[in-house]
Enzyme design. Structure first.
Site, PDB file in Angstrom:
ATOM      1  N   HIS A 153       0.878  -1.176   0.000  1.00  0.00           N
ATOM      2  CA  HIS A 153       0.000   0.000   0.000  1.00  0.00           C
ATOM      3  C   HIS A 153       0.911   1.221   0.000  1.00  0.00           C
ATOM      4  O   HIS A 153       1.368   1.668   1.043  1.00  0.00           O
ATOM      5  CB  HIS A 153      -0.910  -0.007   1.234  1.00  0.00           C
ATOM      6  CG  HIS A 153      -1.918  -1.108   1.215  1.00  0.00           C
ATOM      7  ND1 HIS A 153      -2.948  -1.145   0.293  1.00  0.00           N
ATOM      8  CD2 HIS A 153      -2.047  -2.224   1.971  1.00  0.00           C
ATOM      9  CE1 HIS A 153      -3.676  -2.235   0.508  1.00  0.00           C
ATOM     10  NE2 HIS A 153      -3.144  -2.908   1.505  1.00  0.00           N
TER      11      HIS A 153
ATOM     12  N   GLU B  48      -1.288  -6.574  -2.224  1.00  0.00           N
ATOM     13  CA  GLU B  48      -2.348  -5.570  -2.045  1.00  0.00           C
ATOM     14  C   GLU B  48      -1.954  -4.226  -2.649  1.00  0.00           C
ATOM     15  O   GLU B  48      -2.190  -3.168  -2.069  1.00  0.00           O
ATOM     16  CB  GLU B  48      -2.666  -5.400  -0.539  1.00  0.00           C
ATOM     17  CG  GLU B  48      -3.004  -6.705   0.162  1.00  0.00           C
ATOM     18  CD  GLU B  48      -3.387  -6.563   1.632  1.00  0.00           C
ATOM     19  OE1 GLU B  48      -3.688  -5.443   2.081  1.00  0.00           O
ATOM     20  OE2 GLU B  48      -3.391  -7.591   2.331  1.00  0.00           O
TER      21      GLU B  48
ATOM     22  N   ASP C 100      -1.588  -0.784  -4.115  1.00  0.00           N
ATOM     23  CA  ASP C 100      -2.222   0.454  -4.575  1.00  0.00           C
ATOM     24  C   ASP C 100      -1.272   1.608  -4.256  1.00  0.00           C
ATOM     25  O   ASP C 100      -0.366   1.460  -3.439  1.00  0.00           O
ATOM     26  CB  ASP C 100      -3.650   0.675  -4.026  1.00  0.00           C
ATOM     27  CG  ASP C 100      -3.780   0.596  -2.513  1.00  0.00           C
ATOM     28  OD1 ASP C 100      -2.762   0.722  -1.803  1.00  0.00           O
ATOM     29  OD2 ASP C 100      -4.919   0.423  -2.030  1.00  0.00           O
TER      30      ASP C 100
HETATM   31  C1  XIL Z   1      -9.148  -3.407   4.207  1.00  0.00           C
HETATM   32  C2  XIL Z   1     -10.386  -3.510   3.348  1.00  0.00           C
HETATM   33  O1  XIL Z   1     -10.067  -3.217   2.011  1.00  0.00           O
HETATM   34  C3  XIL Z   1     -11.436  -2.541   3.861  1.00  0.00           C
HETATM   35  O2  XIL Z   1     -12.652  -2.710   3.150  1.00  0.00           O
HETATM   36  C4  XIL Z   1     -11.681  -2.775   5.346  1.00  0.00           C
HETATM   37  O3  XIL Z   1     -12.582  -1.803   5.837  1.00  0.00           O
HETATM   38  C5  XIL Z   1     -10.377  -2.707   6.121  1.00  0.00           C
HETATM   39  O4  XIL Z   1      -9.453  -3.626   5.563  1.00  0.00           O
HETATM   40  N1  XIL Z   1      -4.211  -4.538   4.849  1.00  0.00           N
HETATM   41  C6  XIL Z   1      -4.898  -5.714   4.740  1.00  0.00           C
HETATM   42  C7  XIL Z   1      -6.295  -5.705   4.253  1.00  0.00           C
HETATM   43  O5  XIL Z   1      -4.325  -6.784   4.958  1.00  0.00           O
HETATM   44  O6  XIL Z   1      -7.065  -6.703   4.854  1.00  0.00           O
HETATM   45  C8  XIL Z   1      -6.956  -4.361   4.446  1.00  0.00           C
HETATM   46  O7  XIL Z   1      -8.218  -4.394   3.806  1.00  0.00           O
HETATM   47  C9  XIL Z   1      -6.086  -3.263   3.912  1.00  0.00           C
HETATM   48  C10 XIL Z   1      -4.766  -3.225   4.641  1.00  0.00           C
END
Ligand code: XIL
Length: 508
Positions: free
Chosen positions: A240, A269, A271
Site C-alpha cells: 500500500h 495488495e 495500490d
Molecule cells: C481493508 C479492506 O479493504 C477494507 O474494506 C476494510 O474496511 C479494512 O481492511 N491490509 C490488509 C487488508 O491486509 O485486509 C486491508 O483491507 C487493507 C490493509
C-alpha cells in the site's frame, strides 16, 4: 516439508508469448471483430506470473465491474469476507457464505483465489479478545482448521498470519501474541497445513516491501520458521504505497533475499494513493511506482504475481481510511482505465513503450557545445524524450554523462547554464564510477527536483558544463559519452535511469 511443494496453479502457468500476436491475428480472419489487446493477466502469464485484484460481495453485483474483473484479472482476493469477524462472528458459529460468493465467481471465471486472512489482530470479533489467554490457542487452531478445511481445493494460497510486526520490527501485540508469544505463528501455519496440505501458506505484512527494520524482522522470523521445519511457502508484501512517502528502498533486492531462502514472494495488495486533488507530477510518480513494483516482481523468479487492492477507484478502501487521499487504483470511478493502467501494461511488456518486458520509456539525446576537446571544461548538452505511452516523473530520473578526469585534481564544479525547464529544477554533480574504465572513471549525474514529462514530450536542451577546481585540462576525445556532433542525436553512450533502473543506453 511444504516449503518445497508446488501446487502449480498459482505459479508458472506459462502462456505462449505468441498470445498477443494470436489476438491480433484473430482480427484479420473472419467477420469484423473488435480490436482486442492482451489483458494484464495475459501479459503477466507470459512472464510466468499472475495479475490479480481484490474484490468482494458489495461490488460483485455491479455488472460492468464484474465483467472487467473477470476478463482482466487471473486471480482474486476477497477484501473482507474471509476475515475472522465475517467467518466466525460468534465462537463456534461459522459462516462462509460471503467467502463462497468470491470463490464461486473465481471458479466461473477460471481465476485462482488467495485466501485472506486466517489470523490477524484486526477485524477480529470481540469474543476472541475477551477469552482467557489459556483458551486462545484452541480457539485460533479451531478457526484456522475450520476455515482452511472449508476452502480446501478452492483457495490456492493463504495469508495465514497477517501483519505480525510493528514498524520497528518488534512483534505486534494481539490476543494471539499475548497468549502464545511468537509461537502463535508456527502454530497457525501448522494448523493450516494440516487442514489443507495443498495450499501455499504465506505470512503477509505492509512496509516490508523494501529493505528496513520491519522487513529484517520478517526475514529473521521466516528463516527461523524454515529452520524449524514449519510449513511456510511464501511472504506476501502488501504494497500500500503513497507518492508522498517515496518508493520502498531496494524492493527487488528485498524480494530476492526472501526468494533466496527458498520462499515464494507475492505483491498482495498493491495500490498507490495520492493526496487529492492529484496533480500531473503526482500521477506520473504514481505510474512509476506501479511500474517499479511490477518490475521488481518480474525481476525475481520466485515472485508469483501481483494483486492490486481492487482495480478501481470506485471501490477503493483508500478514501475511507486515508482522508484527503485517493485516486490510488488503475481504473477511475467510472470504470475507465487511467493512464496508470497503460503504465502497468507497458511494465508488463504490452504497452507502447514496452517490448519484451522492458519498459524503457525515455531516450537521451546529446550534442556537443564544445569545439575544443582539449581545454579545461566539458560542455555537454543533453535532452530527454519520452518515447512511452505514460508520463514520466522527472524526480525519478537520473542521467549519466561518462567522462575521464584525466589525472587532474579530484574536485569538480558543475553548472547548468540554460534549460527551458529552468536550471533551478536541474541538479548536477560529478560522481566517481564504481567500475572505472578508460574514458569513463567519472560521470556527470543530472537529476530533476520536480516536473513530469508527458508521452512524446522532450525536456528541451539542458546546457551543462563542468571543470576541475584546479582547472587542469581534459582530453575529451576518448571520453565514453563524448561526441563531436553539434546537432542533437540519440546518444546510447549517455545512460538514463528511472528509479535507479537503467532504461536507456549502455553503461561503459
Ligand atoms: C481493508 C479492506 O479493504 C477494507 O474494506 C476494510 O474496511 C479494512 O481492511 N491490509 C490488509 C487488508 O491486509 O485486509 C486491508 O483491507 C487493507 C490493509
Amino acid at each position: 516439508m511444504s516449503s518445497v511443494k508446488r501446487c502449480g496453479s498459482s505459479r508458472t502457468r506459462r502462456v505462449p508469448a505468441l498470445l498477443v500476436g494470436a489476438l491480433v491475428l484473430a482480427l484479420t480472419g473472419g467477420p469484423a471483430v473488435a480490436a482486442q489487446q492482451a489483458t494484464l493477466h495475459e501479459l503477466a502469464t507470459t512472464h510466468g506470473k499472475y495479475f490479480g485484484s481484490a474484490t468482494d460481495n458489495p461490488e460483485l453485483p455491479d455488472a460492468d465491474y464484474a465483467a472487467t474483473l473477470a476478463s482482466e484479472f487471473g486471480q482474486i482476493t476477497p477484501g473482507n469476507s474471509m476475515k475472522w469477524d465475517t467467518t466466525e462472528p460468534v465462537q463456534g458459529r461459522f459462516d462462509f457464505t460471503k467467502g463462497d460468493v468470491v470463490t464461486d465467481f473465481a471458479a466461473r471465471n477460471g481465476q485462482t483465489v488467495r485466501g485472506h486472512t486466517l489470523v490477524w489482530h484486526s477485524q477480529l470479533p470481540s469474543w476472541v479478545g475477551a477469552l482467557p489467554p489459556a483458551q486462545v490457542e484452541a480457539a485460533m487452531t479451531h478457526h484456522v482448521t475450520e476455515e482452511a478445511a472449508h476452502y480446501r481445493g478452492t483457495v490456492t494460497a493463504w495469508d495465514v498470519v497477517n501483519e505480525p510486526f510493528n514498524e520497528d520490527g518488534t512483534f505486534r501485540a494481539s490476543p494471539f501474541y499475548t497468549a502464545m508469544g511468537t509461537d502463535y505463528i508456527a502454530t497457525a501455519l501448522r494448523a493450516a497445513h494440516a487442514a489443507d496440505p495443498d495450499a501455499e501458506l504465506y505470512l503477509n505484512d505492509y512496509n516490508i516491501e523494501g529493505l528496513g527494520a520491519k522487513s529484517d524482522a520478517m526475514y529473521t522470523l521466516v528463516r527461523e520458521l524454515l529452520a524449524e521445519g514449519v510449513p511456510l511457502d511464501g511472504v506476501g508484501m502488501q504494497a500500500h504505497l503513497a507518492v508522498q512517502y517515496g518508493f520502498p528502498y531496494e524492493m527487488r533486492a528485498n524480494m530476492q533475499r526472501f526468494a533466496d531462502l527458498g520462499l515464494d514472494v507475492a505483491i498482495t495488495e498493491l495500490d498507490v494513493r495520492v493526496p487529492l486533488p492529484a496533480d500531473a507530477a503526482e500521477l506520473a510518480t504514481q505510474s512509476s511506482y506501479y511500474q517499479r513494483a511490477v518490475q521488481a516482481c518480474l525481476a525475481v523468479g520466485r515472485c508469483v504475481g501481483v494483486t492490486v487492492w481492487d482495480y478501481t477507484d470506485k471501490y477503493s478502501w483508500v478514501p475511507g481510511t486515508f482522508p484527503g487521499e485517493g485516486a490510488a487504483n488503475l481504473y477511475d470511478e467510472n470504470l475507465r482505465p487511467k493512464p496508470v493502467y497503460d503504465a502497468v501494461r507497458a511494465a508488463l511488456g504490452g504497452g507502447d513503450g514496452g517490448e519484451g518486458g522492458d519498459p524503457g520509456v525515455l531516450k537521451a539525446q546529446y550534442r556537443s557545445n564544445d569545439a575544443r576537446a582539449a581545454d579545461n571544461q566539458i560542455k555537454p548538452v543533453l535532452q530527454l524524450v519520452n518515447t512511452g505511452g505514460a508520463a514520466v516523473s522527472l524526480p525519478e530520473v537520473t542521467v549519466r554523462y561518462w567522462f575521464s578526469g584525466d589525472n587532474g585534481g579530484a574536485a569538480y564544479s558543475t553548472w547548468c547554464d540554460w534549460s527551458p525547464l529552468g536550471c533551478s529544477t536541474v541538479t548536477h554533480r560529478v560522481v566517481a564510477a564504481d567500475n572505472p574504465r578508460p574514458g569513463a572513471d567519472r560521470y556527470l549525474e543530472v537529476g530533476f527536483t520536480g516536473g513530469s514529462l508527458a508521452p512524446g514530450a522532450s525536456t528541451g536542451e539542458i546546457q551543462l558544463r563542468l571543470n576541475k577546481t584546479d582547472w587542469s585540462n581534459f582530453d575529451e576525445a576518448d571520453d565514453y559519452s563524448h561526441g563531436s556532433g553539434t546537432s542533437f542525436a540519440d546518444a546510447t553512450k549517455v545512460t538514463v535511469h528511472i528509479g535507479g533502473r537503467l532504461v536507456w543506453g549502455t553503461a561503459p
